[in-house]
Design a protein around this motif. Structure first.
Motif, PDB file in Angstrom:
ATOM      1  N   LEU A   1       0.830  -1.190   0.000  1.00 57.64           N
ATOM      2  CA  LEU A   1       0.000   0.000   0.000  1.00 57.64           C
ATOM      3  C   LEU A   1       0.868   1.245   0.000  1.00 57.64           C
ATOM      4  N   ASP A   2       0.351   2.300  -0.606  1.00 56.76           N
ATOM      5  CA  ASP A   2       1.038   3.574  -0.609  1.00 56.76           C
ATOM      6  C   ASP A   2       1.095   4.134   0.818  1.00 56.76           C
ATOM      7  N   GLU A   3       2.159   4.853   1.091  1.00 59.40           N
ATOM      8  CA  GLU A   3       2.349   5.395   2.432  1.00 59.40           C
ATOM      9  C   GLU A   3       1.200   6.308   2.856  1.00 59.40           C
ATOM     10  N   SER A   4       0.523   6.926   1.896  1.00 56.84           N
ATOM     11  CA  SER A   4      -0.559   7.852   2.218  1.00 56.84           C
ATOM     12  C   SER A   4      -1.761   7.176   2.866  1.00 56.84           C
ATOM     13  N   VAL A   5      -1.905   5.850   2.692  1.00 57.46           N
ATOM     14  CA  VAL A   5      -3.060   5.157   3.268  1.00 57.46           C
ATOM     15  C   VAL A   5      -2.668   4.177   4.369  1.00 57.46           C
ATOM     16  N   ILE A   6      -1.384   4.034   4.644  1.00 58.50           N
ATOM     17  CA  ILE A   6      -0.941   3.145   5.712  1.00 58.50           C
ATOM     18  C   ILE A   6      -1.309   3.757   7.063  1.00 58.50           C
ATOM     19  N   GLY A   7      -1.735   2.894   7.991  1.00 57.62           N
ATOM     20  CA  GLY A   7      -2.105   3.365   9.315  1.00 57.62           C
ATOM     21  C   GLY A   7      -3.563   3.758   9.445  1.00 57.62           C
ATOM     22  N   ARG A   8      -4.335   3.537   8.391  1.00 49.66           N
ATOM     23  CA  ARG A   8      -5.753   3.914   8.397  1.00 49.66           C
ATOM     24  C   ARG A   8      -6.672   2.694   8.353  1.00 49.66           C
ATOM     25  N   GLY A   9      -6.083   1.494   8.457  1.00 47.11           N
ATOM     26  CA  GLY A   9      -6.874   0.274   8.375  1.00 47.11           C
ATOM     27  C   GLY A   9      -6.901  -0.356   7.005  1.00 47.11           C
ATOM     28  N   ALA A  10      -6.227   0.257   6.035  1.00 44.43           N
ATOM     29  CA  ALA A  10      -6.260  -0.268   4.670  1.00 44.43           C
ATOM     30  C   ALA A  10      -5.564  -1.626   4.563  1.00 44.43           C
ATOM     31  N   GLY A  11      -4.562  -1.848   5.395  1.00 40.48           N
ATOM     32  CA  GLY A  11      -3.874  -3.136   5.362  1.00 40.48           C
ATOM     33  C   GLY A  11      -4.800  -4.276   5.749  1.00 40.48           C
ATOM     34  N   ARG A  12      -5.582  -4.078   6.819  1.00 42.86           N
ATOM     35  CA  ARG A  12      -6.540  -5.108   7.217  1.00 42.86           C
ATOM     36  C   ARG A  12      -7.617  -5.274   6.152  1.00 42.86           C
ATOM     37  N   TRP A  13      -8.094  -4.171   5.605  1.00 38.27           N
ATOM     38  CA  TRP A  13      -9.100  -4.227   4.542  1.00 38.27           C
ATOM     39  C   TRP A  13      -8.592  -5.055   3.367  1.00 38.27           C
ATOM     40  N   LEU A  14      -7.352  -4.812   2.952  1.00 39.61           N
ATOM     41  CA  LEU A  14      -6.795  -5.532   1.806  1.00 39.61           C
ATOM     42  C   LEU A  14      -6.543  -6.993   2.139  1.00 39.61           C
ATOM     43  N   MET A  15      -6.070  -7.270   3.354  1.00 35.33           N
ATOM     44  CA  MET A  15      -5.834  -8.662   3.733  1.00 35.33           C
ATOM     45  C   MET A  15      -7.153  -9.433   3.779  1.00 35.33           C
ATOM     46  N   ASN A  16      -8.217  -8.813   4.256  1.00 42.52           N
ATOM     47  CA  ASN A  16      -9.513  -9.500   4.257  1.00 42.52           C
ATOM     48  C   ASN A  16      -9.886  -9.949   2.854  1.00 42.52           C
ATOM     49  N   ARG A  17      -9.624  -9.114   1.869  1.00 36.38           N
ATOM     50  CA  ARG A  17      -9.953  -9.462   0.493  1.00 36.38           C
ATOM     51  C   ARG A  17      -8.987 -10.494  -0.079  1.00 36.38           C
ATOM     52  N   ALA A  18      -7.728 -10.397   0.290  1.00 37.36           N
ATOM     53  CA  ALA A  18      -6.751 -11.387  -0.168  1.00 37.36           C
ATOM     54  C   ALA A  18      -7.118 -12.777   0.342  1.00 37.36           C
ATOM     55  N   LEU A  19      -7.468 -12.868   1.620  1.00 41.23           N
ATOM     56  CA  LEU A  19      -7.827 -14.162   2.201  1.00 41.23           C
ATOM     57  C   LEU A  19      -9.106 -14.716   1.578  1.00 41.23           C
TER      58      LEU A  19
END
Length: 204
Positions: free
Chosen positions: A123-141
């Motif tokens: 993820l781009d640094e501009s969206v890190i720390g806002r929950g985007a990582g969990r959002w993306l992992m949910n979709r990856a799984l």
């Protein structure tokens, strides 16, 4: 120059000039973990499939995300090899979209029968720390375990974000192997900017 390197397991190993080294952590899971809710505020995020022939878009996202963390494996591949990967129906590519621009990359590789690999997740640094990582992992799984697989795995390394191993473990992955990876520094061969990854200096 020899292509082999003897690693000392009890001290320091000299690395030849022009090389980089990292500790790789490999993680896996054998069943889908319990679903987790998306964090609040994710309504503006979306996944967008990257076209099979859109090498330029794929590389633009890959480079924008990866130059902080020494992502270079795709940059050093001949274009024909990269085109073949993007054309393979067993590999899936998605851009994360937010505010009208590409801010992330998800790549899932199912070329090994019965297995899936989380090949790239960033993820781009501009969206890190806002929950985007969990959002993306949910979709990856969800996408991975919708396939007929019995194993889903990923690897990260010490050149990547320092929180990556813990994040993957919180997501349900378990460490199964650690390795030492040595390669040519891509900044010395024009594949990445010389001033990229400043926390890992060039030793030419």
């Amino acid at each position: 120059m020899s292509e082999s390197l003897s690693i000392s397991l009890t001290g320091i190993t000299d690395l030849p000039p022009g090389k980089i080294a990292a500790i790789v952590t490999s993680l896996e899971m054998f069943e889908a973990p319990p679903p987790r809710s998306d964090p609040p505020g994710m309504a503006g995020f979306a996944l967008d499939s990257i076209g099979r022939e859109d090498v330029a878009r794929y590389l633009a996202i890959y480079r924008a995300l990866g130059e902080r963390w020494m992502w270079f494996s795709r940059l050093v591949k001949p274009v024909a090899e990269l085109q073949a990967i993007l054309a393979d129906p067993a590999v899936e590519f998605f851009a994360v979209r937010h505010d009208g621009r590409d801010v992330g990359l998800l790549e899932l590789d199912f070329r090994v029968p019965g297995e899936g690999e989380l090949a790239f997740f960033g993820l781009d640094e501009s969206v890190i720390g806002r929950g985007a990582g969990r959002w993306l992992m949910n979709r990856a799984l969800a996408k991975a375990w919708a396939k007929p697989i019995g194993r889903f795995w990923v690897h990260t390394c010490t050149l990547d974000h320092q929180g990556a191993p813990e994040f993957y473990q919180r997501s349900g992955f378990t460490v199964f192997k650690r390795s030492v990876e040595v390669d040519d520094d891509p900044r010395l061969h024009g594949h990445m900017r010389r001033d990229s990854v400043p926390h890992h200096p060039v030793i030419a």
